[in-house]
Design a protein around this motif. Sequence first.
Motif, short mmCIF file in Angstrom:
data_model
loop_
_atom_site.label_atom_id
_atom_site.label_comp_id
_atom_site.label_asym_id
_atom_site.label_seq_id
_atom_site.Cartn_x
_atom_site.Cartn_y
_atom_site.Cartn_z
N ARG A 44 0.85 -1.20 0.00
CA ARG A 44 0.00 0.00 0.00
C ARG A 44 0.88 1.24 0.00
N VAL A 45 0.39 2.26 -0.69
CA VAL A 45 1.09 3.55 -0.73
C VAL A 45 0.73 4.31 0.54
N ASN A 46 1.73 4.88 1.18
CA ASN A 46 1.49 5.65 2.40
C ASN A 46 0.56 6.82 2.10
N PRO A 47 -0.53 6.99 2.87
CA PRO A 47 -1.47 8.07 2.59
C PRO A 47 -0.85 9.46 2.71
N TYR A 48 0.20 9.61 3.52
CA TYR A 48 0.86 10.91 3.62
C TYR A 48 1.62 11.23 2.33
N ALA A 49 2.13 10.21 1.65
CA ALA A 49 2.78 10.42 0.35
C ALA A 49 1.75 10.89 -0.67
N ILE A 50 0.60 10.24 -0.68
CA ILE A 50 -0.48 10.63 -1.60
C ILE A 50 -0.90 12.07 -1.35
N GLU A 51 -1.10 12.41 -0.09
CA GLU A 51 -1.53 13.76 0.27
C GLU A 51 -0.48 14.81 -0.13
N GLU A 52 0.79 14.50 0.09
CA GLU A 52 1.87 15.42 -0.28
C GLU A 52 1.87 15.67 -1.79
N LEU A 53 1.72 14.63 -2.57
CA LEU A 53 1.69 14.77 -4.03
C LEU A 53 0.48 15.57 -4.48
N LYS A 54 -0.68 15.26 -3.94
CA LYS A 54 -1.91 15.97 -4.32
C LYS A 54 -1.82 17.45 -3.97
N THR A 55 -1.20 17.77 -2.83
CA THR A 55 -1.05 19.17 -2.42
C THR A 55 -0.32 19.98 -3.47
N LEU A 56 0.62 19.34 -4.18
CA LEU A 56 1.41 20.04 -5.20
C LEU A 56 0.88 19.81 -6.61
N GLY A 57 -0.28 19.19 -6.72
CA GLY A 57 -0.88 18.98 -8.03
C GLY A 57 -0.19 17.91 -8.87
N ILE A 58 0.48 16.97 -8.22
CA ILE A 58 1.15 15.88 -8.93
C ILE A 58 0.23 14.67 -8.93
N SER A 59 0.05 14.08 -10.09
CA SER A 59 -0.87 12.96 -10.24
C SER A 59 -0.47 11.77 -9.37
N THR A 60 -1.47 11.17 -8.76
CA THR A 60 -1.26 9.96 -7.95
C THR A 60 -1.89 8.74 -8.63
N GLU A 61 -2.40 8.95 -9.83
CA GLU A 61 -3.04 7.87 -10.58
C GLU A 61 -2.01 6.79 -10.91
N ASP A 62 -2.40 5.57 -10.78
CA ASP A 62 -1.58 4.40 -11.09
C ASP A 62 -0.42 4.15 -10.13
N LEU A 63 -0.33 4.87 -9.02
CA LEU A 63 0.72 4.61 -8.05
C LEU A 63 0.33 3.39 -7.22
N SER A 64 1.29 2.48 -7.03
CA SER A 64 1.02 1.31 -6.21
C SER A 64 2.34 0.80 -5.64
N SER A 65 2.23 0.13 -4.51
CA SER A 65 3.38 -0.51 -3.89
C SER A 65 3.53 -1.89 -4.54
N LYS A 66 4.68 -2.11 -5.18
CA LYS A 66 4.87 -3.34 -5.94
C LYS A 66 6.28 -3.88 -5.79
N SER A 67 6.44 -5.15 -6.10
CA SER A 67 7.73 -5.81 -6.01
C SER A 67 8.61 -5.48 -7.20
N TRP A 68 9.90 -5.46 -6.95
CA TRP A 68 10.85 -5.21 -8.03
C TRP A 68 10.93 -6.39 -8.99
N ASP A 69 10.32 -7.52 -8.63
CA ASP A 69 10.26 -8.67 -9.53
C ASP A 69 9.67 -8.27 -10.88
N ARG A 70 8.76 -7.33 -10.84
CA ARG A 70 8.09 -6.84 -12.05
C ARG A 70 9.11 -6.29 -13.06
N PHE A 71 10.26 -5.86 -12.55
CA PHE A 71 11.26 -5.24 -13.42
C PHE A 71 12.42 -6.18 -13.74
N THR A 72 12.37 -7.40 -13.23
CA THR A 72 13.41 -8.38 -13.54
C THR A 72 12.86 -9.54 -14.36
#
Length: 169
Positions: A44-72
């Motif tokens: 899960r993405v930390n809700p404080y990270a989401i709030e910080e990004l939203k405060t600055l108008g940075i998109s939070t769409e498609d953000l997720s906590s995932k394993s690096w296996d996806r990139f190997t």
Amino acid sequence: MYPCRVLFICTGNSARSILSEATLNHLGSGRFQAFSAGSQPTGRVNPYAIEELKTLGISTEDLSSKSWDRFTDEGAPPLDIVITVCDNAANETCPVLFGDFVKSHWGLPDPAAAHGEGALIEAFRQAHTLIIHRVTALVNLPVEMMGRDELQQALDHIDTITDDDEEGA
């Protein structure tokens, strides 16, 4: 190397790497494609990270906590740069990913380690301010024209950027 694909990794992939991914995709749109992952993702993405990004108008769409296996795994997007964002100063174990890409370490204290609502909000704001400075320095690099060694040196120098100094030490 266009767009330049950058993977930010840490252990939990819930705060620092997420902030870095979203910020680079925001500031480097078109030239950079950022991803994030963790060696032991929290799921899960930390809700404080989401709030910080939203405060600055940075998109939070498609953000997720995932394993690096996806990139190997086979079929994973090829990576140009991998940046670890864990905090060696706090004796945090930094994940190591092997591959044919430039690797760098940008140490960041874990804002989720703060205690209390006000302290958490401030810790996330401070961490994100530093991330913005560092990501801006990355975006300002002529990565398309840099050799591997030159890029490595530039990325390692970005780790010296502090909250007080946008240019680094």
